[in-house]
Design a protein around this motif. Structure first.
Motif, PDB file in Angstrom:
ATOM      1  N   VAL A  12       0.848  -1.182   0.000  1.00 25.34           N
ATOM      2  CA  VAL A  12       0.000   0.000   0.000  1.00 25.34           C
ATOM      3  C   VAL A  12       0.890   1.241   0.000  1.00 25.34           C
ATOM      4  O   VAL A  12       2.021   1.206   0.496  1.00 25.34           O
ATOM      5  N   GLN A  13       0.392   2.317  -0.551  1.00 26.52           N
ATOM      6  CA  GLN A  13       1.142   3.566  -0.544  1.00 26.52           C
ATOM      7  C   GLN A  13       1.015   4.258   0.803  1.00 26.52           C
ATOM      8  O   GLN A  13       0.022   4.058   1.535  1.00 26.52           O
ATOM      9  N   ALA A  14       2.003   5.070   1.124  1.00 22.10           N
ATOM     10  CA  ALA A  14       1.953   5.845   2.364  1.00 22.10           C
ATOM     11  C   ALA A  14       0.666   6.668   2.408  1.00 22.10           C
ATOM     12  O   ALA A  14       0.245   7.247   1.398  1.00 22.10           O
ATOM     13  N   GLY A  15       0.046   6.671   3.583  1.00 20.91           N
ATOM     14  CA  GLY A  15      -1.218   7.368   3.758  1.00 20.91           C
ATOM     15  C   GLY A  15      -2.434   6.486   3.543  1.00 20.91           C
ATOM     16  O   GLY A  15      -3.554   6.876   3.872  1.00 20.91           O
ATOM     17  N   GLY A  16      -2.207   5.303   3.005  1.00 16.49           N
ATOM     18  CA  GLY A  16      -3.297   4.383   2.735  1.00 16.49           C
ATOM     19  C   GLY A  16      -3.689   3.557   3.943  1.00 16.49           C
ATOM     20  O   GLY A  16      -3.175   3.758   5.056  1.00 16.49           O
ATOM     21  N   SER A  17      -4.607   2.612   3.717  1.00 17.69           N
ATOM     22  CA  SER A  17      -5.133   1.778   4.798  1.00 17.69           C
ATOM     23  C   SER A  17      -5.099   0.311   4.411  1.00 17.69           C
ATOM     24  O   SER A  17      -5.161  -0.035   3.225  1.00 17.69           O
ATOM     25  N   LEU A  18      -5.022  -0.526   5.416  1.00 20.16           N
ATOM     26  CA  LEU A  18      -5.143  -1.970   5.265  1.00 20.16           C
ATOM     27  C   LEU A  18      -5.857  -2.508   6.492  1.00 20.16           C
ATOM     28  O   LEU A  18      -5.762  -1.923   7.578  1.00 20.16           O
ATOM     29  N   ARG A  19      -6.549  -3.644   6.324  1.00 18.89           N
ATOM     30  CA  ARG A  19      -7.154  -4.305   7.465  1.00 18.89           C
ATOM     31  C   ARG A  19      -6.652  -5.736   7.534  1.00 18.89           C
ATOM     32  O   ARG A  19      -6.822  -6.503   6.595  1.00 18.89           O
ATOM     33  N   LEU A  20      -6.040  -6.057   8.646  1.00 19.00           N
ATOM     34  CA  LEU A  20      -5.564  -7.408   8.888  1.00 19.00           C
ATOM     35  C   LEU A  20      -6.616  -8.194   9.667  1.00 19.00           C
ATOM     36  O   LEU A  20      -7.272  -7.651  10.543  1.00 19.00           O
ATOM     37  N   SER A  21      -6.721  -9.476   9.336  1.00 20.00           N
ATOM     38  CA  SER A  21      -7.620 -10.379  10.060  1.00 20.00           C
ATOM     39  C   SER A  21      -6.826 -11.547  10.610  1.00 20.00           C
ATOM     40  O   SER A  21      -5.819 -11.957  10.028  1.00 20.00           O
ATOM     41  N   CYS A  22      -7.304 -12.094  11.716  1.00 18.82           N
ATOM     42  CA  CYS A  22      -6.688 -13.270  12.315  1.00 18.82           C
ATOM     43  C   CYS A  22      -7.816 -14.221  12.716  1.00 18.82           C
ATOM     44  O   CYS A  22      -8.645 -13.873  13.559  1.00 18.82           O
ATOM     45  N   LYS A  65      -0.690   4.577  17.917  1.00 18.24           N
ATOM     46  CA  LYS A  65      -1.857   5.140  18.594  1.00 18.24           C
ATOM     47  C   LYS A  65      -2.467   6.244  17.750  1.00 18.24           C
ATOM     48  O   LYS A  65      -1.773   7.115  17.225  1.00 18.24           O
ATOM     49  N   GLY A  66      -3.787   6.182  17.578  1.00 16.93           N
ATOM     50  CA  GLY A  66      -4.488   7.166  16.774  1.00 16.93           C
ATOM     51  C   GLY A  66      -4.576   6.796  15.300  1.00 16.93           C
ATOM     52  O   GLY A  66      -5.317   7.426  14.539  1.00 16.93           O
ATOM     53  N   ARG A  67      -3.812   5.782  14.884  1.00 16.63           N
ATOM     54  CA  ARG A  67      -3.852   5.354  13.476  1.00 16.63           C
ATOM     55  C   ARG A  67      -4.393   3.933  13.317  1.00 16.63           C
ATOM     56  O   ARG A  67      -5.048   3.616  12.322  1.00 16.63           O
ATOM     57  N   PHE A  68      -4.103   3.073  14.272  1.00 16.36           N
ATOM     58  CA  PHE A  68      -4.524   1.668  14.210  1.00 16.36           C
ATOM     59  C   PHE A  68      -5.660   1.423  15.201  1.00 16.36           C
ATOM     60  O   PHE A  68      -5.709   2.029  16.270  1.00 16.36           O
ATOM     61  N   ILE A  69      -6.535   0.506  14.830  1.00 21.72           N
ATOM     62  CA  ILE A  69      -7.628   0.114  15.722  1.00 21.72           C
ATOM     63  C   ILE A  69      -7.693  -1.414  15.786  1.00 21.72           C
ATOM     64  O   ILE A  69      -7.830  -2.076  14.754  1.00 21.72           O
ATOM     65  N   ILE A  70      -7.611  -1.953  16.995  1.00 23.54           N
ATOM     66  CA  ILE A  70      -7.731  -3.391  17.194  1.00 23.54           C
ATOM     67  C   ILE A  70      -9.141  -3.703  17.672  1.00 23.54           C
ATOM     68  O   ILE A  70      -9.729  -2.952  18.459  1.00 23.54           O
ATOM     69  N   ASN A  84      -4.668   2.649   9.484  1.00 22.42           N
ATOM     70  CA  ASN A  84      -4.899   3.848   8.684  1.00 22.42           C
ATOM     71  C   ASN A  84      -3.664   4.734   8.693  1.00 22.42           C
ATOM     72  O   ASN A  84      -2.784   4.595   9.546  1.00 22.42           O
ATOM     73  N   SER A  85      -3.616   5.654   7.757  1.00 22.02           N
ATOM     74  CA  SER A  85      -2.496   6.608   7.668  1.00 22.02           C
ATOM     75  C   SER A  85      -1.159   5.879   7.746  1.00 22.02           C
ATOM     76  O   SER A  85      -0.269   6.272   8.515  1.00 22.02           O
ATOM     77  N   LEU A  86      -1.027   4.850   6.957  1.00 20.58           N
ATOM     78  CA  LEU A  86       0.168   4.020   7.023  1.00 20.58           C
ATOM     79  C   LEU A  86       1.409   4.785   6.582  1.00 20.58           C
ATOM     80  O   LEU A  86       1.345   5.662   5.694  1.00 20.58           O
ATOM     81  N   LYS A  87       2.525   4.440   7.228  1.00 22.89           N
ATOM     82  CA  LYS A  87       3.803   5.077   6.952  1.00 22.89           C
ATOM     83  C   LYS A  87       4.803   4.007   6.505  1.00 22.89           C
ATOM     84  O   LYS A  87       4.657   2.826   6.856  1.00 22.89           O
ATOM     85  N   PRO A  88       5.834   4.404   5.788  1.00 20.60           N
ATOM     86  CA  PRO A  88       6.850   3.413   5.387  1.00 20.60           C
ATOM     87  C   PRO A  88       7.438   2.664   6.568  1.00 20.60           C
ATOM     88  O   PRO A  88       7.767   1.467   6.442  1.00 20.60           O
ATOM     89  N   THR A 119       1.882 -12.096   8.324  1.00 19.97           N
ATOM     90  CA  THR A 119       1.484 -11.588   7.020  1.00 19.97           C
ATOM     91  C   THR A 119       2.284 -10.315   6.745  1.00 19.97           C
ATOM     92  O   THR A 119       2.445  -9.467   7.619  1.00 19.97           O
ATOM     93  N   GLN A 120       2.784 -10.197   5.526  1.00 17.49           N
ATOM     94  CA  GLN A 120       3.657  -9.078   5.171  1.00 17.49           C
ATOM     95  C   GLN A 120       2.844  -7.825   4.855  1.00 17.49           C
ATOM     96  O   GLN A 120       1.876  -7.874   4.072  1.00 17.49           O
ATOM     97  N   VAL A 121       3.257  -6.715   5.437  1.00 22.71           N
ATOM     98  CA  VAL A 121       2.698  -5.401   5.124  1.00 22.71           C
ATOM     99  C   VAL A 121       3.851  -4.531   4.627  1.00 22.71           C
ATOM    100  O   VAL A 121       4.863  -4.369   5.319  1.00 22.71           O
ATOM    101  N   THR A 122       3.693  -3.996   3.426  1.00 24.61           N
ATOM    102  CA  THR A 122       4.718  -3.133   2.840  1.00 24.61           C
ATOM    103  C   THR A 122       4.087  -1.798   2.486  1.00 24.61           C
ATOM    104  O   THR A 122       3.089  -1.757   1.759  1.00 24.61           O
ATOM    105  N   VAL A 123       4.667  -0.725   3.007  1.00 23.72           N
ATOM    106  CA  VAL A 123       4.153   0.620   2.757  1.00 23.72           C
ATOM    107  C   VAL A 123       5.208   1.366   1.950  1.00 23.72           C
ATOM    108  O   VAL A 123       6.334   1.567   2.406  1.00 23.72           O
ATOM    109  N   SER A 124       4.843   1.757   0.748  1.00 21.31           N
ATOM    110  CA  SER A 124       5.770   2.464  -0.121  1.00 21.31           C
ATOM    111  C   SER A 124       5.640   3.969   0.066  1.00 21.31           C
ATOM    112  O   SER A 124       4.556   4.483   0.343  1.00 21.31           O
ATOM    113  N   SER A 125       6.745   4.667  -0.121  1.00 18.32           N
ATOM    114  CA  SER A 125       6.740   6.127   0.069  1.00 18.32           C
ATOM    115  C   SER A 125       6.432   6.849  -1.224  1.00 18.32           C
ATOM    116  O   SER A 125       6.384   6.262  -2.293  1.00 18.32           O
TER     117      SER A 125
END
Length: 125
Positions: A12-22, A65-70, A84-88, A119-125
């Motif tokens: 995902v690009q920086a600033g984007g969002s992802l949702r992980l499930s377990c 804190k303030g970006r992720f929600i569990i 949310n608001s993912l960073k590299p 699970t791999q999460v990659t945040v591109s700048s």
């Protein structure tokens, strides 16, 4: 035994969002807390967030804190992490984990008894 399987990672690009499930299976009633950890290349595994299995009380690392929600849906035996608001610097392998202790005592890697494969999460700048 408790089995944990993560999904939802990706690029995902920086600033984007992802949702992980377990998805949890097995003797899930024996666990009290669930957590997310991450491990970047060349670094130690670190705490991200934790929640008690019945929902409610949550803990977050300052870096998310303030970006992720569990959240936890114990009827479906599913743990979620909305990012949310993912960073590299969020780039890492993310692991789901289960602990047989209360969440306020489940904030370290060594507190957890069961782990998913990651699970791999990659945040591109």
């Amino acid at each position: 035994q408790v089995q944990l399987v993560e999904s939802g990672g990706g690029l995902v690009q920086a600033g984007g969002s992802l949702r992980l499930s377990c998805a949890a299976s097995g003797r899930t009633f024996s666990t009290y807390s669930m957590g997310w950890f991450r491990q970047a290349a060349g670094k130690e595994r670190e705490f991200v967030a934790a929640i008690n299995w019945s929902g409610g009380q949550t803990y977050y690392a300052d870096s998310v804190k303030g970006r992720f929600i569990i959240s936890a849906d114990n009827a479906k035996n599913t743990l979620l992490l909305q990012m949310n608001s993912l960073k590299p610097e969020d780039t890492a392998v993310y692991y789901c984990a289960a602990a047989r202790r209360l969440v306020n005592a489940a904030l370290r890697v060594r507190d957890y008894d069961y782990w998913g494969q990651g699970t791999q999460v990659t945040v591109s700048s």
